[in-house]
Design a protein around this motif. Structure first.
Motif: not given
Length: 380
Positions: A70-71, A233-234, A241-243, A246-247
């Motif tokens: 995810e990073n 996302a969001t 989005t904080p995720y 996708e951020k």
């Protein structure tokens, strides 16, 4: 201009590797032919199929550089990645340290930030790596937030003491942003080396297509965003989005290019970075031996380098030499290589340098032909 790629030998692979492995071409074509949906932008089959392909490459990059999947954020190039990391850490002020070898992809965003109150120090690069790191440590202040420097110079190939710099940053609890554009694909680069952010190009040593890059983070330092928008996302929230990832991936991403980048990384894994570096280094050594016979000036000679040779023929400007080589079918880059700081350090800001950067697809016979051409130019 009449251009025949079959009649041109590319020794400017530090700018963009060419030719590419066949698998890269096939992967890009497959992305265009089969995976035309917008990943993460819907629950329908087209979108999900594209998202699956993108995730496979994201996971592949995470494994290659020892990161969490995810990073891994995809970017259009290394310059975007560096801007996102530098400005994401520094946009609200503080002090940053860069090296005297930096590419404009680092130096220019930092300069832009200084107009908004950010403070910057440029660390001198010494012959002794320990002295270089000690000099950086002396520049650290109470408001220092990060050090940003390249792993290997795009001008001479010199490898900076990035592992020691990473340790320095960890001791002082500041972030380390590493520019891996010239190192990824020829050195075994890993987040385990201690960097907080690894920024890299896709189209150089990773053999991906142009328009690809990555910003890979350890997850220790959250970045303020410099680009906001649709992420999939969001979506009900106006706030970005904080995720991750996708951020950092606002807007539609380059699915065919990312698939091509994945194919390039597959090629790197199949060949092995050690084998690639040794092959390219042998060509650099052969070129240096020939340049010595011509009395050419070679920069950072004897230093530990990735496979790059920066040189000048005596009495010839770098642009003149590069132009004459081009007329003989050889692509090498003369000038300042978008790295004025490095050329100032080397004392070549006025003359520039000719850069030789081979790839896995070059061979010794091509180097021999290049030396013959250089001999002709030197005698003119």
């Amino acid at each position: 201009m009449n251009y025949d790629p079959k009649g041109t030998v590319n020794f400017d692979n530090s700018a963009s590797s060419f030719p590419k492995p066949d698998r890269v071409r096939f992967a890009v074509a497959e992305g265009i032919k089969k995976y035309g949906g917008n990943p993460g932008r819907g629950g329908h089959a087209l979108s999900m199929a594209a998202a699956e392909q993108v995730y496979k490459v994201r996971r592949q990059a995470a494994e290659l550089f020892s990161a969490q999947v995810e990073n891994v954020a995809f970017t259009p190039n290394c310059t975007y990645a560096l801007n996102m990391a530098i400005k994401g850490i520094m946009q609200y002020g503080g002090h940053i340290i860069i090296s005297g070898y930096e590419h404009n992809a680092c130096a220019r965003p930092v300069y832009a930030l200084t107009k908004r109150g950010v403070k910057c120090s440029v660390a001198e690069i010494f012959d002794d790596d320990g002295q270089t790191v000690a000099g950086m440590e002396k520049l650290i202040r109470q408001d220092t937030l990060c050090i940003c420097c390249m792993i290997a110079s795009n001008v001479t190939g010199r490898i900076l003491p990035y592992k020691q710099i990473a340790q320095l940053c960890r001791r002082h609890k500041i972030a380390f942003i590493a520019d891996g554009a010239q190192a990824c694909g020829v050195l075994d680069i890993s987040l385990d080396d201690g960097m907080s952010f690894l920024c890299t190009s896709g189209q150089k040593g990773l053999y991906g297509p142009s328009g690809t890059g990555m910003l890979i983070t350890s997850g220790e330092y959250p970045l303020s965003t410099i680009i906001e928008g649709g992420t999939g996302a969001t979506s009900a929230e106006l706030e970005q989005t904080p995720y991750m990832p996708e951020k950092l991936e606002s807007g539609s991403i380059n699915t065919p290019g990312i698939m091509g980048l994945g194919a390039g990384m597959t090629y790197i894994k199949s060949m092995g970075t050690k084998r690639i570096r040794e092959h390219e280094a042998a060509m650099c050594q052969a070129l240096e031996q020939g340049l010595d016979k011509l009395g050419a000036v070679i920069y950072d000679k004897g230093r530990e380098r990735v496979p790059i040779v920066a040189f000048n023929l005596k009495g010839k400007s770098s642009e003149e030499t590069a132009a004459k080589l081009n007329s003989r079918g050889f692509s090498l880059r003369g000038g300042l290589h978008c790295a004025a700081l490095a050329h100032e350090t080397l004392g070549t800001l006025r003359t520039g340098a000719v850069r030789f950067s081979p790839s896995a697809f070059n061979n010794m016979s091509q180097v021999g032909a290049l030396l013959n051409a250089l001999g002709e130019i030197d005698r003119q």
